[in-house]
Design a protein around this motif. Sequence first.
Motif, mmCIF file in Angstrom:
data_model
loop_
_atom_site.group_PDB
_atom_site.id
_atom_site.type_symbol
_atom_site.label_atom_id
_atom_site.label_comp_id
_atom_site.label_asym_id
_atom_site.label_seq_id
_atom_site.Cartn_x
_atom_site.Cartn_y
_atom_site.Cartn_z
ATOM 1 N N SER A 308 0.840 -1.202 0.000
ATOM 2 C CA SER A 308 0.000 0.000 0.000
ATOM 3 C C SER A 308 0.873 1.249 0.000
ATOM 4 O O SER A 308 0.462 2.302 -0.480
ATOM 5 C CB SER A 308 -0.993 0.028 1.162
ATOM 6 O OG SER A 308 -0.462 -0.467 2.329
ATOM 7 N N THR A 344 -5.404 -6.128 6.430
ATOM 8 C CA THR A 344 -4.384 -6.775 7.256
ATOM 9 C C THR A 344 -4.957 -7.147 8.625
ATOM 10 O O THR A 344 -4.708 -8.242 9.140
ATOM 11 C CB THR A 344 -3.178 -5.827 7.429
ATOM 12 O OG1 THR A 344 -2.696 -5.490 6.130
ATOM 13 C CG2 THR A 344 -2.071 -6.468 8.226
ATOM 14 N N ARG A 421 -5.464 -8.494 0.598
ATOM 15 C CA ARG A 421 -5.659 -7.598 1.757
ATOM 16 C C ARG A 421 -5.095 -6.205 1.482
ATOM 17 O O ARG A 421 -5.618 -5.204 1.989
ATOM 18 C CB ARG A 421 -5.075 -8.208 3.033
ATOM 19 C CG ARG A 421 -3.573 -8.372 3.071
ATOM 20 C CD ARG A 421 -3.154 -9.129 4.333
ATOM 21 N NE ARG A 421 -1.716 -9.175 4.475
ATOM 22 C CZ ARG A 421 -0.965 -10.271 4.356
ATOM 23 N NH1 ARG A 421 -1.533 -11.421 4.082
ATOM 24 N NH2 ARG A 421 0.334 -10.232 4.521
HETATM 25 N N1 ASP Z 1 1.149 -5.798 2.200
HETATM 26 C C1 ASP Z 1 0.252 -5.061 3.045
HETATM 27 C C2 ASP Z 1 0.205 -3.629 2.620
HETATM 28 O O1 ASP Z 1 1.131 -3.113 2.059
HETATM 29 C C3 ASP Z 1 0.597 -5.167 4.488
HETATM 30 C C4 ASP Z 1 0.442 -6.595 4.910
HETATM 31 O O2 ASP Z 1 1.378 -7.380 4.758
HETATM 32 O O3 ASP Z 1 -0.649 -6.948 5.374
HETATM 33 O O4 ASP Z 1 -0.759 -2.969 2.828
#
Ligand code: ASP
Length: 450
Positions: A308, A344, A421
């Motif tokens: 994100s 998350t 997510r």
């Molecule tokens: N990859 C997710 C994000 O960047 C964070 C996670 O690992 O839940 O929002």
Amino acid sequence: MRRLQLHHWILIAMALGGVLGLGFHQLGAGGTLDPSVVATLAAWAEQLGRLFLRALQMLVVPLIVSSLISSVAGVGDLRKLGRLGARTVGFYLGTSALAIATGIAVYNLLDALIPLGRWAPAWGEFASEPPPLATGEGEIRGIGAVLWDQIARVVPSNPLQAAAEGDMLPIIFFSLVLGVFISLSEHRPSSDADVEGAAEREDEERRNVRVLRRFWQGLFAVMMRMTVAVIALAPIGVFGFMFHAAASQGVEPFKGLARYVVTVALGLVLHAAVTLPLLYRAFVGRAPSQHLAAMKPALLTAFSTASSNGTLPLTLRCVEDSGVPRRVSAFVLPLGATINMDGTALYEAVAVLFIAQATGVDLSLGQQVVVALTALLASIGAAGIPHAGTVMMVVVLRAVGLPIEGVGLILAVDRVLDMARTSVNVWSDSIAAAVVSHFSGESEQTSEGP
Ligand code: ASP
């Protein structure tokens, strides 16, 4: 024929990467192609994806710093900023709590309908494997220590170092404070001191500060243009990531963990397609379809990059396209990309419940509440990068006394759930931006500062 838009290209690239990747995976598995060739192709594709992600990340620090400073410095009335902050944080906490409740409800419902029982091998069989995430991370601490660390780290001892390390919360904090003081300095009332030349000096200082504010506003405008240029490359990066995921994993890892994947996915869909749109409709008073249409490039990029933070430049751009003024989005979104992670939070809660069940530990309702609370904290603490939530899972497992090796159970399917997510994280940030801007009575205004 209508010209294809960016999100169409992203979708095409995703499908192409997925299908080609799976095809190569099959060829490798069937022996038609040397598996090492498939592995090499997958590694190249991943490098391509990473290059795109790096280009996006290159924009993040200057974009956030310039967007926050210019928007805060341009606010004028600082009480307004306080209200904006309170609303934003309140909405963020509320939606994350709803996401966790949805996850726990879906988990319990499916479990009541089709009891799964214990499905993992005993811990003894795990013990031979190294704890997946405990290595190299130093000692793993309790949730209290992690939380205090987060709070303490918000104040940077050296803002330039924080920027160099891409440490978001201290960067946000420093930018906010700098913005506030630019605003205070520019609008400082004249002193009555009857010293010769005092009024001229004050005027000159105000003029200098105005130049400083304009500098940050100018930098922000340029950063937005750079963003548009980089995101035009999104389809290439997205193709790389999809090809890599499909070619290196195939569909095998999903089979044993189907129930877990379905539970998280169902929870995410309910939250993203029911709860958040209902909140949008209730607060903004419109159907969210137009907002969704504007957000598509950001959501698809979040899906394929699983970051994100990396998606933030796009999120800012898309939210602006949907009519949210810059002075709101510039404040709400960087904060959201750092602390607001509904997807998350939901995933943390469900994964821990699953790990408990898989290993034969029955969690009482009270313990499920502890899981919910720590999942919320873990989601706030997780960075907006791939697999950050998985690392934070260790904290939640610790809080209810489950062995951290349990993370090993769900790693095989983590990438695809991370993608899902992350899209929900970004979607929730964007809804928050629209709701907060509506409440600030700014939704339909133009976004430029003076
Ligand atoms: N990859 C997710 C994000 O960047 C964070 C996670 O690992 O839940 O929002």
